[in-house]
Design an enzyme around this catalytic site. Sequence first.
Site, PDB file in Angstrom:
ATOM      1  N   TYR A 158       1.024  -1.160   0.206  1.00 53.45           N
ATOM      2  CA  TYR A 158       0.230  -0.288  -0.238  1.00 53.45           C
ATOM      3  C   TYR A 158       1.257   1.439   0.159  1.00 53.45           C
ATOM      4  CZ  TYR A 158      -3.358   3.732   1.038  1.00 53.45           C
ATOM      5  OH  TYR A 158      -4.081   4.812   1.568  1.00 53.45           O
ATOM      6  N   CYS A 159       0.336   2.678  -1.038  1.00 53.95           N
ATOM      7  CA  CYS A 159       1.729   2.817  -0.958  1.00 53.95           C
ATOM      8  C   CYS A 159       0.768   4.786   0.157  1.00 53.95           C
ATOM      9  CB  CYS A 159       2.577   3.521  -2.567  1.00 53.95           C
ATOM     10  SG  CYS A 159       2.981   5.164  -2.687  1.00 53.95           S
ATOM     11  N   SER A 160       1.143   4.932   0.472  1.00 54.71           N
ATOM     12  CA  SER A 160       0.794   5.925   1.331  1.00 54.71           C
ATOM     13  C   SER A 160       1.391   7.286   0.885  1.00 54.71           C
ATOM     14  CB  SER A 160       1.626   6.157   2.792  1.00 54.71           C
ATOM     15  OG  SER A 160       1.619   4.971   3.462  1.00 54.71           O
TER      16      SER A 160
END
Length: 362
Positions: A158-160
């Site tokens: 998951y890319c913040s």
Amino acid sequence: MNKSNNRKWLNDNDCSFDIRNNKFLKLVIPTIFIGLLIYGSWAFIHKLCISQIYDKSNKKATGIALIVTYGCLLLLIFIIWFHIWFIGPGIQPHVPAFEIYENNNDDSDKIDCINPPDIYQCNINGYPIWCPYCQSVKTFRSHHSRSTGYCVPKFDHYCSWLGTVIGQDNYKLFLIFLIYSTIAFGINWITIIICYLKYFKRRDHDGNLVAVVIIAGLGFFFTLGLLGSHIYYIVSGNLRSIDVISMKTKEVREMIVFICIWDTELKKRFVIEITKEQFSQFWDTGSIIGNLKDVFGPYVLLWFIPLNFHFPKRIQEEHNELYDRLGNYSIKINDKIIDIMKEKVRVGDYICTVDAAGDKYR
């Protein structure tokens, strides 16, 4: 508890791989990133290219070239970002249970099931891994993401910063995003440094440019390091971030994974025990270029074009119900690894045999 309530309870109590489940943080971090990009771009174009290079230094051609180049890169970065978010990571199609037991129910009560494939991940008894949230068999390299609410094929992370999950469908775009971001940050950072060194004696330095040279420097090394890590994961074994993270310690690398495999010569199905480290070698195509093609596509000329091209994949089995359902989300396993597992069967190094009802159709 009915199925819908059960699925809701599971999702509400899920502790899955993408832990960025706070809706506030999912919006705040990308917003901060966008703000820094806009601020840095304004300072670079207005304060440096126009005020310093174009006006004070009278290097009009250089100023215009930098503005056009950086502006095109910035526009491309935002377009790719939108595509990453819009396309999404991909959704694993629903895969019904494999026909391990004879399905003798009446036509109206028959359970939806398919013939088991030649090879799949299982438990010690040979039953496939089941996702209770999606009510589906979990295929190779799929992980359930609480952020999306479904199983993501080739889940990476998951890319913040981008505010979305990265999986099979948008992984190539994510890498291209890193490439163009690294170039843009590099141009920004290096240009400001060169100008500062050249005109240092003037002592009329703009505070905005001082801030931007720090931001651009951090952005350049961050994106370059991230890009280098992902390329290394790919060329060294066609791995994803989650594969590498899950093998950080020796204890985890030595964890047991069970694989159920059909032996075409013996006409039997066997459950084999391997370590998680051995399991991670399943996806290696055997060559650097092969691993890169698995991510970017078979045609090198299309690698750096920020568009998703879907090419049909060829897997080991000619007739495969699972492949018919998964299509482009099917996973090809290293042929050498399959031969090694079959050799384990030959020498009797297996846990048990599985008499799957669906195998009678072979």
